[in-house]
Write a protein that holds these residues in place. Sequence first.
Motif, PDB file in Angstrom:
ATOM      1  N   MET A  97       0.839  -1.199   0.000  1.00 21.93           N
ATOM      2  CA  MET A  97       0.000   0.000   0.000  1.00 21.93           C
ATOM      3  C   MET A  97       0.878   1.255   0.000  1.00 21.93           C
ATOM      4  SD  MET A  97      -3.203   0.894  -0.106  1.00 21.93           S
ATOM      5  CE  MET A  97      -4.005  -0.650   0.270  1.00 21.93           C
ATOM      6  N   GLU A  98       1.936   1.242   0.828  1.00 23.40           N
ATOM      7  CA  GLU A  98       2.823   2.398   0.927  1.00 23.40           C
ATOM      8  C   GLU A  98       3.583   2.643  -0.381  1.00 23.40           C
ATOM      9  OE1 GLU A  98       2.511   0.080   3.324  1.00 23.40           O
ATOM     10  OE2 GLU A  98       1.532   1.344   4.823  1.00 23.40           O
ATOM     11  N   ALA A  99       4.007   1.577  -1.043  1.00 21.87           N
ATOM     12  CA  ALA A  99       4.710   1.713  -2.327  1.00 21.87           C
ATOM     13  C   ALA A  99       3.759   2.268  -3.396  1.00 21.87           C
ATOM     14  CB  ALA A  99       5.287   0.369  -2.768  1.00 21.87           C
ATOM     15  N   ALA A 100       2.512   1.818  -3.387  1.00 18.86           N
ATOM     16  CA  ALA A 100       1.519   2.323  -4.343  1.00 18.86           C
ATOM     17  C   ALA A 100       1.251   3.804  -4.090  1.00 18.86           C
ATOM     18  CB  ALA A 100       0.226   1.524  -4.235  1.00 18.86           C
ATOM     19  N   LEU A 101       1.151   4.180  -2.820  1.00 20.91           N
ATOM     20  CA  LEU A 101       0.919   5.570  -2.455  1.00 20.91           C
ATOM     21  C   LEU A 101       2.061   6.454  -2.969  1.00 20.91           C
ATOM     22  CD1 LEU A 101      -0.854   7.551  -0.733  1.00 20.91           C
ATOM     23  CD2 LEU A 101       0.754   7.094   1.122  1.00 20.91           C
ATOM     24  N   LYS A 102       3.268   6.043  -2.717  1.00 21.82           N
ATOM     25  CA  LYS A 102       4.461   6.796  -3.155  1.00 21.82           C
ATOM     26  C   LYS A 102       4.482   6.917  -4.681  1.00 21.82           C
ATOM     27  CE  LYS A 102       9.498   6.644  -2.832  1.00 21.82           C
ATOM     28  NZ  LYS A 102      10.652   5.887  -2.331  1.00 21.82           N
ATOM     29  N   ARG A 103       4.198   5.801  -5.382  1.00 24.01           N
ATOM     30  CA  ARG A 103       4.197   5.796  -6.847  1.00 24.01           C
ATOM     31  C   ARG A 103       3.119   6.721  -7.397  1.00 24.01           C
ATOM     32  NH1 ARG A 103       0.850   3.231  -9.797  1.00 24.01           N
ATOM     33  NH2 ARG A 103       0.312   1.651  -8.245  1.00 24.01           N
ATOM     34  N   GLU A 104       1.902   6.622  -6.856  1.00 24.72           N
ATOM     35  CA  GLU A 104       0.791   7.436  -7.359  1.00 24.72           C
ATOM     36  C   GLU A 104       1.034   8.932  -7.145  1.00 24.72           C
ATOM     37  OE1 GLU A 104      -1.755   6.650  -9.186  1.00 24.72           O
ATOM     38  OE2 GLU A 104      -1.798   4.476  -9.022  1.00 24.72           O
ATOM     39  N   VAL A 105       1.527   9.301  -5.967  1.00 25.89           N
ATOM     40  CA  VAL A 105       1.816  10.714  -5.695  1.00 25.89           C
ATOM     41  C   VAL A 105       2.864  11.229  -6.675  1.00 25.89           C
ATOM     42  CG1 VAL A 105       2.818  12.324  -4.016  1.00 25.89           C
ATOM     43  CG2 VAL A 105       1.082  10.672  -3.274  1.00 25.89           C
ATOM     44  N   LYS A 106       3.915  10.465  -6.897  1.00 32.17           N
ATOM     45  CA  LYS A 106       4.981  10.870  -7.826  1.00 32.17           C
ATOM     46  C   LYS A 106       4.448  10.958  -9.267  1.00 32.17           C
ATOM     47  CE  LYS A 106       9.318  11.824  -8.624  1.00 32.17           C
ATOM     48  NZ  LYS A 106       9.836  13.118  -8.218  1.00 32.17           N
ATOM     49  N   GLU A 107       3.705   9.935  -9.714  1.00 28.74           N
ATOM     50  CA  GLU A 107       3.192   9.908 -11.093  1.00 28.74           C
ATOM     51  C   GLU A 107       2.221  11.052 -11.371  1.00 28.74           C
ATOM     52  OE1 GLU A 107       3.170   5.064 -11.886  1.00 28.74           O
ATOM     53  OE2 GLU A 107       1.265   6.134 -11.750  1.00 28.74           O
ATOM     54  N   GLU A 108       1.329  11.333 -10.415  1.00 28.63           N
ATOM     55  CA  GLU A 108       0.249  12.287 -10.668  1.00 28.63           C
ATOM     56  C   GLU A 108       0.600  13.731 -10.349  1.00 28.63           C
ATOM     57  OE1 GLU A 108      -3.638  11.116  -9.264  1.00 28.63           O
ATOM     58  OE2 GLU A 108      -3.142   8.997  -9.516  1.00 28.63           O
ATOM     59  N   THR A 109       1.636  13.949  -9.504  1.00 27.95           N
ATOM     60  CA  THR A 109       1.927  15.314  -9.073  1.00 27.95           C
ATOM     61  C   THR A 109       3.395  15.706  -9.198  1.00 27.95           C
ATOM     62  OG1 THR A 109       2.417  14.759  -6.763  1.00 27.95           O
ATOM     63  CG2 THR A 109       0.094  15.144  -7.340  1.00 27.95           C
ATOM     64  N   GLY A 110       4.293  14.744  -9.294  1.00 26.02           N
ATOM     65  CA  GLY A 110       5.721  15.024  -9.281  1.00 26.02           C
ATOM     66  C   GLY A 110       6.265  15.282  -7.882  1.00 26.02           C
ATOM     67  N   LEU A 111       5.400  15.207  -6.867  1.00 29.44           N
ATOM     68  CA  LEU A 111       5.811  15.485  -5.493  1.00 29.44           C
ATOM     69  C   LEU A 111       6.398  14.253  -4.814  1.00 29.44           C
ATOM     70  CD1 LEU A 111       2.735  17.614  -4.326  1.00 29.44           C
ATOM     71  CD2 LEU A 111       4.942  18.438  -5.176  1.00 29.44           C
ATOM     72  N   LYS A 112       7.155  14.496  -3.748  1.00 29.24           N
ATOM     73  CA  LYS A 112       7.747  13.437  -2.940  1.00 29.24           C
ATOM     74  C   LYS A 112       7.155  13.517  -1.534  1.00 29.24           C
ATOM     75  CE  LYS A 112      12.147  11.718  -1.216  1.00 29.24           C
ATOM     76  NZ  LYS A 112      13.584  11.955  -1.097  1.00 29.24           N
ATOM     77  N   ILE A 113       6.736  12.393  -0.997  1.00 32.76           N
ATOM     78  CA  ILE A 113       6.108  12.349   0.323  1.00 32.76           C
ATOM     79  C   ILE A 113       7.139  12.612   1.416  1.00 32.76           C
ATOM     80  CG2 ILE A 113       4.926  10.853   1.996  1.00 32.76           C
ATOM     81  CD1 ILE A 113       3.665   9.392  -0.416  1.00 32.76           C
ATOM     82  N   LEU A 114       6.814  13.562   2.307  1.00 35.54           N
ATOM     83  CA  LEU A 114       7.650  13.838   3.476  1.00 35.54           C
ATOM     84  C   LEU A 114       7.194  13.005   4.674  1.00 35.54           C
ATOM     85  CD1 LEU A 114       7.987  17.730   3.338  1.00 35.54           C
ATOM     86  CD2 LEU A 114       9.752  16.029   2.850  1.00 35.54           C
ATOM     87  N   ASP A 115       5.870  13.037   4.920  1.00 34.75           N
ATOM     88  CA  ASP A 115       5.305  12.235   6.005  1.00 34.75           C
ATOM     89  C   ASP A 115       3.871  11.861   5.656  1.00 34.75           C
ATOM     90  OD1 ASP A 115       3.369  14.259   7.209  1.00 34.75           O
ATOM     91  OD2 ASP A 115       5.252  15.329   7.478  1.00 34.75           O
ATOM     92  N   LYS A 116       3.401  10.811   6.297  1.00 30.85           N
ATOM     93  CA  LYS A 116       2.048  10.321   6.026  1.00 30.85           C
ATOM     94  C   LYS A 116       1.424   9.795   7.311  1.00 30.85           C
ATOM     95  CE  LYS A 116       3.506   5.672   4.578  1.00 30.85           C
ATOM     96  NZ  LYS A 116       4.809   5.733   5.165  1.00 30.85           N
ATOM     97  N   LYS A 117       0.078   9.890   7.366  1.00 30.51           N
ATOM     98  CA  LYS A 117      -0.677   9.372   8.500  1.00 30.51           C
ATOM     99  C   LYS A 117      -1.955   8.744   7.956  1.00 30.51           C
ATOM    100  CE  LYS A 117      -3.257  10.813  12.558  1.00 30.51           C
ATOM    101  NZ  LYS A 117      -3.796  11.966  13.305  1.00 30.51           N
ATOM    102  N   LEU A 118      -2.188   7.480   8.270  1.00 32.17           N
ATOM    103  CA  LEU A 118      -3.409   6.805   7.826  1.00 32.17           C
ATOM    104  C   LEU A 118      -4.608   7.424   8.544  1.00 32.17           C
ATOM    105  CD1 LEU A 118      -4.650   4.438   6.183  1.00 32.17           C
ATOM    106  CD2 LEU A 118      -4.383   3.039   8.234  1.00 32.17           C
ATOM    107  N   ILE A 119      -5.595   7.915   7.769  1.00 31.30           N
ATOM    108  CA  ILE A 119      -6.773   8.528   8.382  1.00 31.30           C
ATOM    109  C   ILE A 119      -8.064   7.761   8.082  1.00 31.30           C
ATOM    110  CG2 ILE A 119      -5.778  10.831   8.564  1.00 31.30           C
ATOM    111  CD1 ILE A 119      -7.325  11.606   6.006  1.00 31.30           C
ATOM    112  N   PHE A 120      -8.030   6.841   7.100  1.00 35.90           N
ATOM    113  CA  PHE A 120      -9.209   6.002   6.810  1.00 35.90           C
ATOM    114  C   PHE A 120      -8.757   4.701   6.190  1.00 35.90           C
ATOM    115  CE2 PHE A 120     -12.371   4.217   4.016  1.00 35.90           C
ATOM    116  CZ  PHE A 120     -13.490   4.176   4.838  1.00 35.90           C
ATOM    117  N   ARG A 121      -9.419   3.623   6.614  1.00 37.27           N
ATOM    118  CA  ARG A 121      -9.202   2.302   6.011  1.00 37.27           C
ATOM    119  C   ARG A 121     -10.541   1.579   6.016  1.00 37.27           C
ATOM    120  NH1 ARG A 121      -4.548  -0.851   8.493  1.00 37.27           N
ATOM    121  NH2 ARG A 121      -3.415   0.044   6.756  1.00 37.27           N
ATOM    122  N   GLY A 122     -10.937   1.028   4.860  1.00 42.15           N
ATOM    123  CA  GLY A 122     -12.186   0.281   4.819  1.00 42.15           C
ATOM    124  C   GLY A 122     -12.605  -0.103   3.416  1.00 42.15           C
ATOM    125  N   ILE A 123     -13.571  -1.014   3.363  1.00 46.92           N
ATOM    126  CA  ILE A 123     -14.130  -1.490   2.093  1.00 46.92           C
ATOM    127  C   ILE A 123     -15.288  -0.589   1.698  1.00 46.92           C
ATOM    128  CG2 ILE A 123     -15.316  -3.398   0.935  1.00 46.92           C
ATOM    129  CD1 ILE A 123     -13.772  -5.298   2.831  1.00 46.92           C
TER     130      ILE A 123
END
Length: 189
Positions: A97-123
Motif C-alpha cells: 500500500m505504501e509503495a503504491a501511495l508513493k508511486r501514485e503521488v509521484k506519477e500524478e503530481t511530481g511530489l515526494k512524500i515527506l510524512d504520512k498518517k493513515l486517516i481512513f481504512r475500509g471497504i
Amino acid sequence: MKRRRGKMLCFICRKGVTIQVHRGKRVYFKCLLCHKLSERYYELFGKTKVKKTFRGPMHFSAGALIEKKGKYLVSKRTFYPYMYTLIGGHVDKGETMEAALKREVKEETGLKILDKKLIFRGIIGIDSCTKGVNIHYWNLFLIHATGKLKTNYHESVHLRWLTKKQMKHLHFIPPLTFIFEKLSFFKNV
C-alpha cells in the motif's frame, strides 16, 4: 521482470477488445468488435491487485489527502467518473500500500512524500472504476509533500490547492464523499 498488459474487454458487449480514445479532456474505451464507446472496460489478467469476494472482485486503493498551509490538493479526473478526486489509485500485484501511495503521488503530481498518517481504512462498495470493478479496499493517508507540482494530464484535467470551504462545494467521486462524511471532514466549515 516485464509486466504483461491486461486485456481490456468491452464493458457493453463483453466480447470485443477495447482501445483507449480521447474525446476532449476525457478518456473513453472503444470496442473493436461492436464499435461502441464506454467509460469503462473489463480488465482481464491485468497488473492490478484483485481479491475475489462474495460480492465480486475487489481492488485495493491508496489515496493521498495532500495538505499544504491549510489547503488540500484536488484533481479533476480525465477518467471515469469525471468528477473531483484526491491523488491516488490502484495497488498493483506484489506492491505494498505504501509503495503504491508513493508511486501514485509521484506519477500524478511530481511530489515526494515527506510524512504520512493513515486517516481512513475500509471497504467501499460504491466505487466503480474504469476496470469494471465496483468494490475497493481504501486506504486514505494525510500527506505532507515536497517538490514542484506537475500536472499529469493523462490523469488530471487540472490540479488545484483548495481550502476545505472551497472543497465542500465540489462533486467528489462517491467513495471520497463517503470517506469525508465518515471523517466529518467538512464539519465546522
